[in-house]
Design a protein around this motif. Structure first.
Motif, PDB file in Angstrom:
ATOM      1  N   THR A  87     -54.282  -1.805 -29.246  1.00  0.00           N
ATOM      2  CA  THR A  87     -53.724  -2.377 -28.016  1.00  0.00           C
ATOM      3  C   THR A  87     -54.735  -2.267 -26.887  1.00  0.00           C
ATOM      4  O   THR A  87     -54.928  -3.220 -26.117  1.00  0.00           O
ATOM      5  CB  THR A  87     -52.407  -1.668 -27.643  1.00  0.00           C
ATOM      6  OG1 THR A  87     -51.464  -1.886 -28.693  1.00  0.00           O
ATOM      7  CG2 THR A  87     -51.840  -2.189 -26.339  1.00  0.00           C
ATOM      8  N   ARG A  91     -56.417  -5.642 -25.039  1.00  0.00           N
ATOM      9  CA  ARG A  91     -56.336  -5.929 -23.601  1.00  0.00           C
ATOM     10  C   ARG A  91     -57.700  -6.364 -23.067  1.00  0.00           C
ATOM     11  O   ARG A  91     -57.804  -7.308 -22.290  1.00  0.00           O
ATOM     12  CB  ARG A  91     -55.859  -4.694 -22.829  1.00  0.00           C
ATOM     13  CG  ARG A  91     -54.378  -4.543 -22.802  1.00  0.00           C
ATOM     14  CD  ARG A  91     -53.936  -3.482 -21.791  1.00  0.00           C
ATOM     15  NE  ARG A  91     -52.759  -2.835 -22.297  1.00  0.00           N
ATOM     16  CZ  ARG A  91     -52.678  -1.561 -22.653  1.00  0.00           C
ATOM     17  NH1 ARG A  91     -53.701  -0.766 -22.505  1.00  0.00           N
ATOM     18  NH2 ARG A  91     -51.562  -1.066 -23.123  1.00  0.00           N
ATOM     19  N   ARG A  94     -58.555  -9.770 -24.409  1.00  0.00           N
ATOM     20  CA  ARG A  94     -57.734 -10.798 -23.763  1.00  0.00           C
ATOM     21  C   ARG A  94     -58.389 -11.268 -22.464  1.00  0.00           C
ATOM     22  O   ARG A  94     -58.416 -12.462 -22.173  1.00  0.00           O
ATOM     23  CB  ARG A  94     -56.338 -10.260 -23.484  1.00  0.00           C
ATOM     24  CG  ARG A  94     -55.414 -11.277 -22.815  1.00  0.00           C
ATOM     25  CD  ARG A  94     -54.035 -10.712 -22.599  1.00  0.00           C
ATOM     26  NE  ARG A  94     -53.350 -10.459 -23.846  1.00  0.00           N
ATOM     27  CZ  ARG A  94     -52.646 -11.379 -24.522  1.00  0.00           C
ATOM     28  NH1 ARG A  94     -52.559 -12.598 -24.054  1.00  0.00           N
ATOM     29  NH2 ARG A  94     -52.053 -11.076 -25.647  1.00  0.00           N
TER      30      ARG A  94
END
Length: 154
Positions: A87, A91, A94
């Motif tokens: 995760t 991030r 992204r």
């Protein structure tokens, strides 16, 4: 760690679909870190299947080896990454993907017009980038990269 927890380079190649030479290349770049057995043969953790799969996906999205290595360097060695580990990396990726999408949309929208590259090979370029004014902003397709023309001279 048991020997059965480790994979040979051939087994890793079979599981990931990568050529053995590609796995060696990724090893050279620091993306995987095999253990050597007493005979000097490479042995990989099962978690390296996930790491190499991540490399393949990241390359499909256009990330460079050094960008991928920087992110993988944030993962723990010697254990499979957790959901929290992935995760955190996702991030960061992204943000980069959002920026690339924005640039691709700009490219798409300006595809038929001069992009301020300085080539001066099209009539519209001479109007949009008269006198190669974009060169003041630096190298490359300056207007496509986000620089604005100071004044469009006609």
């Amino acid at each position: 760690m048991k020997a059965s927890d480790l994979l040979s380079i051939g087994e890793l190649a079979e599981r990931t679909g990568l050529a053995v030479s590609a796995i060696r290349f990724y090893e050279e770049k620091g993306l995987v870190h095999p253990i050597r057995n007493k005979g000097g043969q490479r042995r990989f953790l099962r978690a390296d299947i996930r790491r190499l799969s991540f490399v393949l996906v990241a390359q499909e999205f256009g990330f460079t080896i050094s960008e991928i290595a920087a992110q993988l360097g944030r993962l723990p060695e010697g254990r499979a990454p957790t959901k929290a580990d992935w995760t955190r990396i996702s991030r960061e990726f992204r943000k980069h993907l959002d920026l690339r999408i924005e640039r691709m949309e700009t490219l798409r929208d300006k595809l038929d017009a001069c992009i301020g590259c300085g080539c001066l090979s099209m009539k519209s370029c001479q109007l949009y980038n008269a006198g190669d004014a974009a060169a003041r902003h630096g190298r490359g397709p300056r207007y496509l990269l986000g620089d604005s023309p100071d004044v469009i001279e006609t």
